[in-house]
Design a protein around this motif. Structure first.
Motif, PDB file in Angstrom:
ATOM      1  N   ARG A 125       1.373 -12.732  -6.710  1.00  0.00           N
ATOM      2  CA  ARG A 125       0.717 -11.633  -5.999  1.00  0.00           C
ATOM      3  C   ARG A 125       0.771 -11.886  -4.496  1.00  0.00           C
ATOM      4  O   ARG A 125       0.618 -13.031  -4.064  1.00  0.00           O
ATOM      5  CB  ARG A 125      -0.772 -11.537  -6.400  1.00  0.00           C
ATOM      6  CG  ARG A 125      -1.037 -11.026  -7.790  1.00  0.00           C
ATOM      7  CD  ARG A 125      -2.324 -11.629  -8.375  1.00  0.00           C
ATOM      8  NE  ARG A 125      -2.108 -13.004  -8.804  1.00  0.00           N
ATOM      9  CZ  ARG A 125      -3.049 -13.823  -9.251  1.00  0.00           C
ATOM     10  NH1 ARG A 125      -4.296 -13.430  -9.334  1.00  0.00           N
ATOM     11  NH2 ARG A 125      -2.755 -15.054  -9.601  1.00  0.00           N
ATOM     12  N   ARG A 205      -2.503  -2.966  -6.371  1.00  0.00           N
ATOM     13  CA  ARG A 205      -3.953  -3.044  -6.519  1.00  0.00           C
ATOM     14  C   ARG A 205      -4.613  -2.736  -5.184  1.00  0.00           C
ATOM     15  O   ARG A 205      -4.122  -3.170  -4.143  1.00  0.00           O
ATOM     16  CB  ARG A 205      -4.331  -4.446  -6.978  1.00  0.00           C
ATOM     17  CG  ARG A 205      -5.753  -4.487  -7.448  1.00  0.00           C
ATOM     18  CD  ARG A 205      -6.298  -5.816  -7.790  1.00  0.00           C
ATOM     19  NE  ARG A 205      -5.454  -6.905  -8.202  1.00  0.00           N
ATOM     20  CZ  ARG A 205      -5.956  -8.129  -8.337  1.00  0.00           C
ATOM     21  NH1 ARG A 205      -7.234  -8.358  -8.117  1.00  0.00           N
ATOM     22  NH2 ARG A 205      -5.179  -9.124  -8.698  1.00  0.00           N
ATOM     23  N   TYR A 295     -15.722  -6.989 -13.342  1.00  0.00           N
ATOM     24  CA  TYR A 295     -14.587  -7.907 -13.359  1.00  0.00           C
ATOM     25  C   TYR A 295     -15.040  -9.300 -12.937  1.00  0.00           C
ATOM     26  O   TYR A 295     -14.986 -10.235 -13.729  1.00  0.00           O
ATOM     27  CB  TYR A 295     -13.519  -7.324 -12.431  1.00  0.00           C
ATOM     28  CG  TYR A 295     -12.274  -8.135 -12.188  1.00  0.00           C
ATOM     29  CD1 TYR A 295     -11.652  -8.844 -13.205  1.00  0.00           C
ATOM     30  CD2 TYR A 295     -11.686  -8.147 -10.922  1.00  0.00           C
ATOM     31  CE1 TYR A 295     -10.486  -9.565 -12.956  1.00  0.00           C
ATOM     32  CE2 TYR A 295     -10.527  -8.856 -10.668  1.00  0.00           C
ATOM     33  CZ  TYR A 295      -9.932  -9.573 -11.687  1.00  0.00           C
ATOM     34  OH  TYR A 295      -8.794 -10.265 -11.429  1.00  0.00           O
ATOM     35  N   TYR A 296     -15.505  -9.412 -11.704  1.00  0.00           N
ATOM     36  CA  TYR A 296     -15.965 -10.698 -11.201  1.00  0.00           C
ATOM     37  C   TYR A 296     -17.393 -10.594 -10.666  1.00  0.00           C
ATOM     38  O   TYR A 296     -17.769  -9.590 -10.064  1.00  0.00           O
ATOM     39  CB  TYR A 296     -15.108 -11.159 -10.014  1.00  0.00           C
ATOM     40  CG  TYR A 296     -13.735 -11.707 -10.347  1.00  0.00           C
ATOM     41  CD1 TYR A 296     -13.501 -12.455 -11.504  1.00  0.00           C
ATOM     42  CD2 TYR A 296     -12.672 -11.505  -9.473  1.00  0.00           C
ATOM     43  CE1 TYR A 296     -12.232 -12.962 -11.770  1.00  0.00           C
ATOM     44  CE2 TYR A 296     -11.404 -12.015  -9.735  1.00  0.00           C
ATOM     45  CZ  TYR A 296     -11.195 -12.744 -10.887  1.00  0.00           C
ATOM     46  OH  TYR A 296      -9.954 -13.253 -11.152  1.00  0.00           O
ATOM     47  N   LYS A 345      -8.838 -18.103  -9.014  1.00  0.00           N
ATOM     48  CA  LYS A 345     -10.275 -18.331  -8.896  1.00  0.00           C
ATOM     49  C   LYS A 345     -10.710 -19.421  -9.875  1.00  0.00           C
ATOM     50  O   LYS A 345     -10.132 -19.552 -10.946  1.00  0.00           O
ATOM     51  CB  LYS A 345     -11.043 -17.061  -9.258  1.00  0.00           C
ATOM     52  CG  LYS A 345     -10.497 -15.834  -8.617  1.00  0.00           C
ATOM     53  CD  LYS A 345     -11.369 -15.352  -7.508  1.00  0.00           C
ATOM     54  CE  LYS A 345     -10.832 -14.019  -7.052  1.00  0.00           C
ATOM     55  NZ  LYS A 345     -11.108 -13.718  -5.670  1.00  0.00           N
TER      56      LYS A 345
HETATM   57  C1  LIG Z   1      -9.817 -12.831  -5.917  1.00  0.00           C
HETATM   58  C2  LIG Z   1      -9.364 -11.873  -5.012  1.00  0.00           C
HETATM   59  C3  LIG Z   1      -8.080 -11.320  -5.124  1.00  0.00           C
HETATM   60  C4  LIG Z   1      -7.049 -11.636  -6.224  1.00  0.00           C
HETATM   61  O1  LIG Z   1      -7.390 -12.450  -7.264  1.00  0.00           O
HETATM   62  P1  LIG Z   1      -7.407 -12.006  -8.807  1.00  0.00           P
HETATM   63  O2  LIG Z   1      -7.961 -13.180  -9.524  1.00  0.00           O
HETATM   64  O3  LIG Z   1      -5.990 -11.678  -9.177  1.00  0.00           O
HETATM   65  O4  LIG Z   1      -8.260 -10.799  -8.907  1.00  0.00           O
HETATM   66  C5  LIG Z   1      -7.721 -10.422  -4.153  1.00  0.00           C
HETATM   67  N1  LIG Z   1      -8.536 -10.045  -3.164  1.00  0.00           N
HETATM   68  C6  LIG Z   1      -9.790 -10.538  -3.055  1.00  0.00           C
HETATM   69  C7  LIG Z   1     -10.672 -10.084  -1.963  1.00  0.00           C
HETATM   70  C8  LIG Z   1     -10.234 -11.462  -3.966  1.00  0.00           C
HETATM   71  O5  LIG Z   1     -11.475 -11.945  -3.841  1.00  0.00           O
END
Ligand SMILES: *Cc1c(COP(=O)(O)O)cnc(C)c1O
Ligand code: SF4
Length: 349
Positions: A125, A205, A295-296, A345
């Motif tokens: 990514r 995204r 999601y998080y 993460k």
């Molecule tokens: C964590 C994060 C992402 C990308 O991580 P993913 O684990 O693929 O979701 C991108 N932008 C921000 C601000 C993030 O905190």
């Protein structure tokens, strides 16, 4: 093939929302952004808050100034200095306190620049700093000291697309910022078009807080380019408290989901704002009712000025444990932390 000519290097100005285009009065998102409150004294006056609080806010305002648009202001309870939405936008003297572990670049983003405006931290990514502007200034923001002016003055869209095209292992591009949706749709449509012409890209995204703070942003033009690309598009919104979701925000989520765009939510765990099982249960329950997937739940990044928001990880784990007993499994987000140098993460549960 890449068509870059139409997006020359002039497409690099900071999007401020102060458009000189003729805009319809009232509900247009650009008007709402242009009219946002930028003065802490005015913010306190509009909410009927004590003058001491206004004076404290004025003294504690740094280069990261106050920014609160009217639709968000309308959800803050007047006269309540402890309102959880107010706490996210009003500078307090705690921001000025010295906290040695809280630094300007907590995720070492200066070290992951691929080309100006393009960050490569996560495997497969790449993240584009699409705009330096936001529709709200969140006091806890981990990019509150980010060198936007420097980054964006060095960025050329040609350079960004060329770099992405050269990295064939990249499957997903994340539009970030600032808030990418402070950029006008005609330009975003063009960016999506250019990206869709890079053969190895599969997903796009968008990380944004705009559907929360100015839900009018989710208009037909936005939906048109989100649906009109061959890339799979995802929107990740940042909602931290159930009181942030009013009827207009619910409608904005509905428009995105009805258009076939999956919507995910990231929340940041913060002391005095959402470090409470009741509040989080209500937040995540309400989100899934609106078909937005939690999601998080983020551990706060250790950014200078935000130390007073931190919740111990032990408490975070306890909260997740409590949520599991109260919500369906799909409504409980992963509790995570970002770590400098890590390619993904770190899950904290
Ligand atoms: C964590 C994060 C992402 C990308 O991580 P993913 O684990 O693929 O979701 C991108 N932008 C921000 C601000 C993030 O905190
Ligand atoms: S909208 Fe996002 S990038 Fe902008 S200040 Fe808030 S958290 Fe930071």
């Amino acid at each position: 093939m890449l068509r870059l000519a139409s997006m020359g290097t002039s497409a690099i100005t900071l999007e401020t929302g102060h458009s000189t285009d003729a805009v319809a009065a009232g509900e247009d998102w650009r008007t709402l952004l242009a009219q946002a409150i930028r003065d802490p004294v005015e913010l306190c006056r509009r909410l009927g808050l004590p003058e001491e609080l206004a004076a404290e806010a004025a003294r504690s305002t740094t280069a990261f100034r106050v920014l609160v648009p009217q639709p968000y202001l309308a959800r803050i309870r007047p006269g309540d200095p402890n309102d959880p939405l107010l706490a996210q936008v009003l500078p307090r003297k705690a921001e000025m306190a010295n906290a040695p572990q809280f630094v300007h670049d907590p995720l070492h983003e200066a070290g992951i620049v691929r080309t100006p405006g393009l960050l490569g931290k996560y495997k497969g990514r790449l993240l584009i700093v699409a705009s330096g502007a936001c529709a709200v200034h969140c006091r806890f923001c981990f990019r509150r000291h980010f060198p936007y002016v420097q980054t964006l003055s060095g960025r050329t869209w040609h350079g960004v697309f060329k770099q992405i095209a050269a990295e064939t292992s990249i499957e997903e591009v994340i539009l970030s910022g600032g808030d990418p949706l402070t950029t006008h749709d005609c330009r975003l449509a063009e960016i999506a078009q250019q990206l869709s012409e890079i053969p190895h890209l599969r997903r796009l995204r968008i990380h944004t807080r705009l559907p929360i703070v100015i839900p009018q942003r989710v208009n037909d033009e936005l939906l048109a380019w989100l649906r009109g690309t061959r890339l799979a598009t995802f929107v990740v919104v940042h909602c931290n408290h159930p009181a942030e979701i009013d009827a207009d925000v619910a409608a904005a989520f509905g428009r995105l989901v009805d258009a076939g765009v999956p919507v995910l939510n990231q929340a940041v765990l913060m002391r005095g704002i959402n470090d409470d099982a009741e509040v989080l249960t209500e937040l995540f329950g309400r989100l899934v009712d609106l078909r937005v997937m939690p999601y998080y739940l983020h551990q706060l990044d250790r950014v200078a000025g935000a130390a007073h928001f931190v919740v111990p990880e032990e408490r975070g784990r306890e909260l997740i444990f409590q949520l599991r007993a109260r919500l369906p499994g799909y409504a409980v987000p992963r509790y995570v932390r970002d770590t400098p140098g890590a390619e993904h993460k770190v899950v904290l549960e």
